[in-house]
Design a protein around this motif. Structure first.
Motif, PDB file in Angstrom:
ATOM      1  N   ALA A   1       0.810  -1.216   0.000  1.00 51.57           N
ATOM      2  CA  ALA A   1       0.000   0.000   0.000  1.00 51.57           C
ATOM      3  C   ALA A   1       0.844   1.266   0.000  1.00 51.57           C
ATOM      4  O   ALA A   1       0.383   2.314  -0.465  1.00 51.57           O
ATOM      5  CB  ALA A   1      -0.945   0.004   1.193  1.00 51.57           C
TER       6      ALA A   1
ATOM      7  N   HIS B   1      -5.087  -2.402  -1.143  1.00 50.34           N
ATOM      8  CA  HIS B   1      -6.486  -2.642  -0.769  1.00 50.34           C
ATOM      9  C   HIS B   1      -6.992  -3.951  -1.381  1.00 50.34           C
ATOM     10  O   HIS B   1      -7.601  -4.787  -0.698  1.00 50.34           O
ATOM     11  CB  HIS B   1      -7.316  -1.457  -1.264  1.00 50.34           C
ATOM     12  CG  HIS B   1      -8.796  -1.608  -1.108  1.00 50.34           C
ATOM     13  ND1 HIS B   1      -9.487  -1.142  -0.013  1.00 50.34           N
ATOM     14  CD2 HIS B   1      -9.732  -2.171  -1.921  1.00 50.34           C
ATOM     15  CE1 HIS B   1     -10.770  -1.415  -0.151  1.00 50.34           C
ATOM     16  NE2 HIS B   1     -10.947  -2.033  -1.299  1.00 50.34           N
TER      17      HIS B   1
ATOM     18  N   PHE C   1      -3.829  -0.965   5.650  1.00 49.09           N
ATOM     19  CA  PHE C   1      -3.966  -0.217   4.401  1.00 49.09           C
ATOM     20  C   PHE C   1      -3.799   1.276   4.662  1.00 49.09           C
ATOM     21  O   PHE C   1      -3.057   1.965   3.952  1.00 49.09           O
ATOM     22  CB  PHE C   1      -5.332  -0.504   3.779  1.00 49.09           C
ATOM     23  CG  PHE C   1      -5.765   0.519   2.777  1.00 49.09           C
ATOM     24  CD1 PHE C   1      -5.249   0.509   1.481  1.00 49.09           C
ATOM     25  CD2 PHE C   1      -6.663   1.518   3.124  1.00 49.09           C
ATOM     26  CE1 PHE C   1      -5.634   1.462   0.561  1.00 49.09           C
ATOM     27  CE2 PHE C   1      -7.054   2.464   2.208  1.00 49.09           C
ATOM     28  CZ  PHE C   1      -6.534   2.442   0.916  1.00 49.09           C
TER      29      PHE C   1
END
Length: 406
Positions: free
Chosen positions: A81, A89, A246
């Motif tokens: 990420a 994601h 994330f």
């Protein structure tokens, strides 16, 4: 060039160094992240890179080429990420959904699904969020038919398998259901109008009389007391920590990019006078203070996530011996971590751009993609709901409800 699991092992233990592979993957994705995000094409090439690296199957049993635990999985999601939030994601959802059979199906069924997934190198998508209107699962002679419309699911355009939330016809009981998206009755829509997460292959999906076997119905998602075991209820904190990692990856990714930019380019707040020595480090007080504050925010959220991951791993290790009180404590810690990471991502992706100044608006840098990816995610999963649950737990001892996140 993508590094594969066959190429990177720990010489002492004979185990794959998944974090090294994840860092190499992040470096690979970073080389053209801005161009790919602006193009917004379906991430078929990115998924192929993940598949080639072996990262799609790291949660599989060790004898099938996996053997990683959730601590490693979260670190992989966070690393990816930092370079490409949408792919991070997509990967995080893949891990949670591919593991969902262990929470909601029996051991034999979960083992079968995992074996087939590993052999086929499946990429998983879908979504079983509690707020998503359920599809309808109608019994028939040799199984079920699935019908309905889901407004958003991750990876619907590229996934090999989907896990969706469906209500059993007649009773309304919510169930986790495995679906092959190759069936002609599965029609995926586009998410091209979203401000962020353009490479997560998310969007609406419609199911028109899609056949489902009894073995592909994993089990109940009912929040009613006593339906799910405390172990199955760990699905909620497991998913919330995917969200937290994330958000942390997004925040750390932008901080790393503006760090490099800030050392190479004069701050917009710096007086127009030459620095005392060519190449000397930036000394603008506004920039230094802001970076200091954002570093504190990021490290605090990271520490909370580490604490929650430790608790989750202990809970997963207990298996069916876990009790309701222990599960509730883990769920609250995960909600705390997710709320802190969400706030950190929103603050960092806004204030870091303030320091860069007007140059942050240039499309060539692509700094805006971090803010857009973070904001798209946090709009789907507002921290306010988590804060209410956290407050109710600490004030009244109320166990958090079984509410699966987006």
């Amino acid at each position: 060039m993508t590094v594969t699991a066959d190429e990177v092992t720990d010489a002492g233990a004979g185990q794959v160094d998944w974090l090294h592979i994840a860092r190499e993957m992040a470096d690979d994705l970073a080389t053209d992240a801005v161009e790919r995000e602006q193009a917004g094409k379906a991430p078929l090439d990115e998924v192929a890179r993940l598949r080639e690296s072996g990262l799609l199957t790291l949660l599989a049993p060790a004898e099938q080429g996996g053997g990683a635990d959730w601590r490693t999985v979260y670190a992989v999601v966070r690393n990816v990420a930092t370079a490409d939030g949408a792919i991070g994601h997509l990967l995080g959802h893949h891990y949670f959904l591919s593991f969902s059979a262990r929470f909601f199906a029996g051991p034999a069924r979960a083992a079968r699904v995992e074996r087939e997934s590993t052999e086929g190198q499946w990429c998983w998508g879908g979504g079983i969020a509690s707020h998503e209107p359920p599809l309808i699962l109608t019994p028939k002679a040799n199984g079920y038919l699935l019908n309905g419309y889901q407004t958003y699911a991750t990876g619907v355009g590229i996934a090999d398998r989907l896990v969706v939330r469906a209500a059993r016809y007649g009773t309304g009981e919510p169930l986790a259901v495995l679906v092959d998206p190759a069936h002609p009755g599965v029609v995926s829509g586009s998410s091209g109008d979203t401000i962020g997460q353009r490479l997560a292959a998310g969007g609406a999906v419609e199911f028109d009389s899609v056949p489902v076997t009894a073995d592909d119905v994993f089990g109940s998602l009912s929040p009613d007391e006593g339906v799910l075991s405390p172990f199955a209820s760990l699905a909620v904190p497991t998913a919330r920590l995917v969200s937290a990692q994330f958000c942390l990856g997004i925040a750390e990714g932008l901080l790393a990019e503006v760090h490099e930019h800030g050392r190479a380019v004069r701050s917009p707040w710096q007086p127009f006078s030459p620095q005392p020595w060519p190449g000397s480090p930036p000394q603008d007080p506004h920039a230094l203070t802001t970076y200091g504050e954002l570093a504190v925010v990021a490290r605090a959220a990271s520490a909370l996530a580490d604490q929650a991951v430790d608790a989750l791993l202990r809970g997963l290790a207990q298996g069916e011996d876990l009790d309701d009180d222990e599960c509730a404590e883990i769920a609250v810690l995960a909600s705390v971590a997710e709320a802190a990471a969400s706030r950190a991502a929103q603050e960092i992706t806004t204030r870091a751009l303030d320091v860069v100044g007007v140059d942050a608006a240039s499309t060539r840098h692509g700094f805006d993609r971090f803010w857009r990816n973070a904001r798209t995610h946090t709009l789907r999963e507002p921290a306010a709901h988590r804060l209410r649950e956290i407050g109710d737990y600490f004030l009244n001892g109320a166990h958090p409800p079984f509410t699966l996140p987006a």
